[in-house]
Scaffold this active site. Sequence first.
Site, PDB file in Angstrom:
ATOM      1  CG  ASP A   1      63.238 -27.825  42.284  1.00  0.00           C
ATOM      2  OD1 ASP A   1      64.084 -26.916  42.209  1.00  0.00           O
ATOM      3  OD2 ASP A   1      62.763 -28.391  41.268  1.00  0.00           O
ATOM      4  CG  LEU A   2      60.399 -22.038  41.352  1.00  0.00           C
ATOM      5  CD1 LEU A   2      59.125 -21.690  42.123  1.00  0.00           C
ATOM      6  CD2 LEU A   2      61.188 -20.753  41.060  1.00  0.00           C
ATOM      7  CG  ASP A   3      62.569 -23.582  37.646  1.00  0.00           C
ATOM      8  OD1 ASP A   3      61.649 -22.788  37.406  1.00  0.00           O
ATOM      9  OD2 ASP A   3      63.744 -23.217  37.842  1.00  0.00           O
TER      10      ASP A   3
ATOM     11  CB  THR B   1      59.834 -22.457  34.791  1.00  0.00           C
ATOM     12  OG1 THR B   1      60.347 -23.310  35.792  1.00  0.00           O
ATOM     13  CG2 THR B   1      59.029 -21.346  35.408  1.00  0.00           C
TER      14      THR B   1
ATOM     15  CE  LYS C   1      62.206 -31.436  33.074  1.00  0.00           C
ATOM     16  NZ  LYS C   1      61.269 -32.542  33.021  1.00  0.00           N
TER      17      LYS C   1
ATOM     18  CB  SER D   1      64.896 -22.605  43.476  1.00  0.00           C
ATOM     19  OG  SER D   1      65.063 -22.405  42.093  1.00  0.00           O
ATOM     20  CB  ALA D   2      69.329 -24.462  40.686  1.00  0.00           C
TER      21      ALA D   2
ATOM     22  CE  LYS E   1      68.152 -27.638  44.055  1.00  0.00           C
ATOM     23  NZ  LYS E   1      66.777 -27.471  43.574  1.00  0.00           N
TER      24      LYS E   1
ATOM     25  CD  GLU F   1      65.077 -30.925  43.404  1.00  0.00           C
ATOM     26  OE1 GLU F   1      64.748 -31.182  42.228  1.00  0.00           O
ATOM     27  OE2 GLU F   1      65.697 -29.902  43.723  1.00  0.00           O
ATOM     28  CG  ASP F   2      61.618 -31.154  38.656  1.00  0.00           C
ATOM     29  OD1 ASP F   2      62.340 -30.478  39.433  1.00  0.00           O
ATOM     30  OD2 ASP F   2      61.551 -30.931  37.442  1.00  0.00           O
TER      31      ASP F   2
HETATM   32  C1  BG6 Z   1      66.603 -24.758  37.837  1.00  0.00           C
HETATM   33  C2  BG6 Z   1      66.068 -25.269  36.528  1.00  0.00           C
HETATM   34  O1  BG6 Z   1      65.569 -24.703  38.778  1.00  0.00           O
HETATM   35  O2  BG6 Z   1      67.167 -23.460  37.686  1.00  0.00           O
HETATM   36  C3  BG6 Z   1      67.175 -25.236  35.473  1.00  0.00           C
HETATM   37  O3  BG6 Z   1      65.598 -26.595  36.673  1.00  0.00           O
HETATM   38  C4  BG6 Z   1      67.744 -23.832  35.397  1.00  0.00           C
HETATM   39  O4  BG6 Z   1      66.655 -25.643  34.239  1.00  0.00           O
HETATM   40  C5  BG6 Z   1      68.243 -23.394  36.763  1.00  0.00           C
HETATM   41  O5  BG6 Z   1      68.838 -23.806  34.460  1.00  0.00           O
HETATM   42  C6  BG6 Z   1      68.823 -21.979  36.767  1.00  0.00           C
HETATM   43  O6  BG6 Z   1      67.804 -21.072  36.463  1.00  0.00           O
HETATM   44  P1  BG6 Z   1      68.005 -19.519  36.200  1.00  0.00           P
HETATM   45  O7  BG6 Z   1      66.615 -18.969  36.288  1.00  0.00           O
HETATM   46  O8  BG6 Z   1      68.900 -18.989  37.274  1.00  0.00           O
HETATM   47  O9  BG6 Z   1      68.629 -19.373  34.849  1.00  0.00           O
HETATM   48 MG    MG Z   2      63.269 -28.633  39.338  1.00  0.00          MG
END
Ligand code: BG6
Ligand code: MG
Length: 218
Positions: A10-12, A18, A46, A115-116, A146, A170-171
Amino acid sequence: MPKPKAVLFDLDGVIVDTAKFHFQAWKELANELGFTFTEADNERLKGVSRMDSLNILLEIGQIELSELEKKHLATQKNKRYIELISTMDEKEILPGVQYFLNALKKGKIFFALGSASKNAPRILRAIGLYDQFDVIIDGNAVTKAKPSPEVFLLGARQLSVDTQDCVVFEDAQSGIEAGKRAGMKVVGVGDKNVLHGADDYIVSMKEMSIERMNSLFF
Ligand code: BG6
Ligand code: MG
């Protein structure tokens, strides 16, 4: 003895923190709409997609809007978020991440991003990690957020690796669920009293090693 053949990150919250920038941008939007958005509220966002996050925010503020108005607000939030992340550089990479990526490369274990976030490529470029990933699956590539396993299944498929040979980091609770539904081993990054359902837990990537990851398969 089976061993991991690929890792999906996962990224964030795993590679970079972030959440503070997402929080700032959502908080400003909530203020503008006339209500307070707290850090505790932010926990609910999250791992959640941008539109789903906005829906949760509006639910907290008890505000009902049309789909078009929501689209405008999501765009506004994202513009502010992009402004906030524009200062990011490699110093934002969380401790232990680069060391572990180097160990994976040395061990010839592939790794992908799952990542989402639709901003994932921008962030990876800003922190200088874009070219290190074998595959990048972001919020633009998936149709289901997710806890759907889609993002990780797609990652495994593009890496040509069986799902049972993959480890997910994953967090977010929704991400842990996504990894388990994909049939993968999952390491929760964060407080094990808060997260549940993972195969192992670490507070920081500094605690991870190839040996510890291998032990998930015994
Ligand atoms: C996830 C974050 O990785 O990405 C969420 O944990 C965030 O908080 C989601 O809403 C979507 O991110 P973005 O950058 O497409 O708005
Ligand atoms: Mg995350």
